[in-house]
Design an enzyme around this catalytic site. Structure first.
Site, PDB file in Angstrom:
ATOM      1  CB  CYS A 133      -0.984  -0.011   1.165  1.00 23.21           C
ATOM      2  SG  CYS A 133      -0.231   0.084   2.813  1.00 23.21           S
ATOM      3  CG  HIS A 185      -4.643  -0.009   3.516  1.00 27.51           C
ATOM      4  ND1 HIS A 185      -3.809  -0.805   2.777  1.00 27.51           N
ATOM      5  CD2 HIS A 185      -5.587   0.454   2.647  1.00 27.51           C
ATOM      6  CE1 HIS A 185      -4.235  -0.852   1.521  1.00 27.51           C
ATOM      7  NE2 HIS A 185      -5.300  -0.087   1.418  1.00 27.51           N
ATOM      8  CG  HIS A 197      -6.626   0.474  -2.009  1.00 27.04           C
ATOM      9  ND1 HIS A 197      -6.839  -0.273  -0.865  1.00 27.04           N
ATOM     10  CD2 HIS A 197      -7.629   0.116  -2.867  1.00 27.04           C
ATOM     11  CE1 HIS A 197      -7.919  -1.027  -1.028  1.00 27.04           C
ATOM     12  NE2 HIS A 197      -8.415  -0.808  -2.223  1.00 27.04           N
TER      13      HIS A 197
END
Length: 227
Positions: A133, A185, A197
């Site tokens: 991420c 994240h 993402h």
């Protein structure tokens, strides 16, 4: 008659020179938006070809330009830091003109991020062969000449905080599970309640909603890198 004609020509020439001067100065009224007009252009630590190359940017990249120093522009690279790029490879536009022309940096972040849709998730990855991420977010911003931290939680220290209701395309959106003390994240807000993402192992870079489901429930913060 000859003197009068010569004087008239001089006045016209002076007027033209003044007009060009005003146009040039107006085009470089700072701060403004700069658009890179060549590929593989060096972004340097100082206004000199002897200084360190921090990154390279390609045609179409937008950036905040704060001043001209000789033949160099001082530009923003995130986290209140600056770098320099040769004025030979950058076209500057007033901020209001840039906005009307849709040259906003945040939209450019999303455009670049879309190029990597479908790239596989790889833990620790930060290249087009695979991203995690924060590897994805830091890579996209690096492509645009901005340096941000590599780890998701550390990216909290980059840019400025924005409310979820004030999100704009290109903002970093961050997520934290209840009871955890760290951001686990991060993604790039793409507009309309969606982010781009790199989700998790076995998945690929994709669009996901941040207003419904899991990511709505664990939403934590946002940071704006390009103002």
């Amino acid at each position: 008659m000859y003197i009068q004609k010569k004087f008239s020509i001089l006045l016209v020439s002076t007027a033209i020179m003044l007009a060009l001067f005003v146009t040039t100065v107006g085009a470089e009224s700072f701060p403004c938006v700069g658009i890179v007009v060549a590929d593989d252009v060096n972004v340097r630590s100082n206004a000199s070809t002897d200084s360190t190359v921090l990154s390279r940017v390609n045609c179409g990249v937008t950036m905040d330009v704060y001043e001209r120093i000789g033949n160099w522009f001082r530009i923003g690279i995130g986290n209140d830091e600056c770098a320099f790029i040769s004025a030979d490879y950058v076209s500057v536009r007033p901020q209001d003109v840039a906005a009307r022309g849709n040259y906003l940096g945040g939209n450019r972040v999303v455009q670049v991020a879309k190029q990597y849709l479908g790239t596989p998730y790889v833990y620790g990855g930060s290249s087009p062969s695979g991203f995690d991420c924060s590897g994805f977010t830091s890579f996209i911003y690096r492509k645009l000449g901005y340096t941000i931290n590599r780890v998701a939680h550390d990216q909290l220290a980059n840019g400025v905080a924005v409310n979820k209701t004030d999100l704009k395309p290109g903002d970093l959106v961050m997520f934290k599970r209840p009871g955890n003390s760290y951001v686990h994240h991060v993604g790039i807000y793409a507009g309309d309640g969606m982010m781009i993402h790199a989700p998790q192992a076995g998945d690929v870079v994709k669009f996901t909603s941040i207003t419904t489901g899991y990511y709505n429930n664990v939403y934590y913060a946002a940071r704006r890198i390009i103002h």
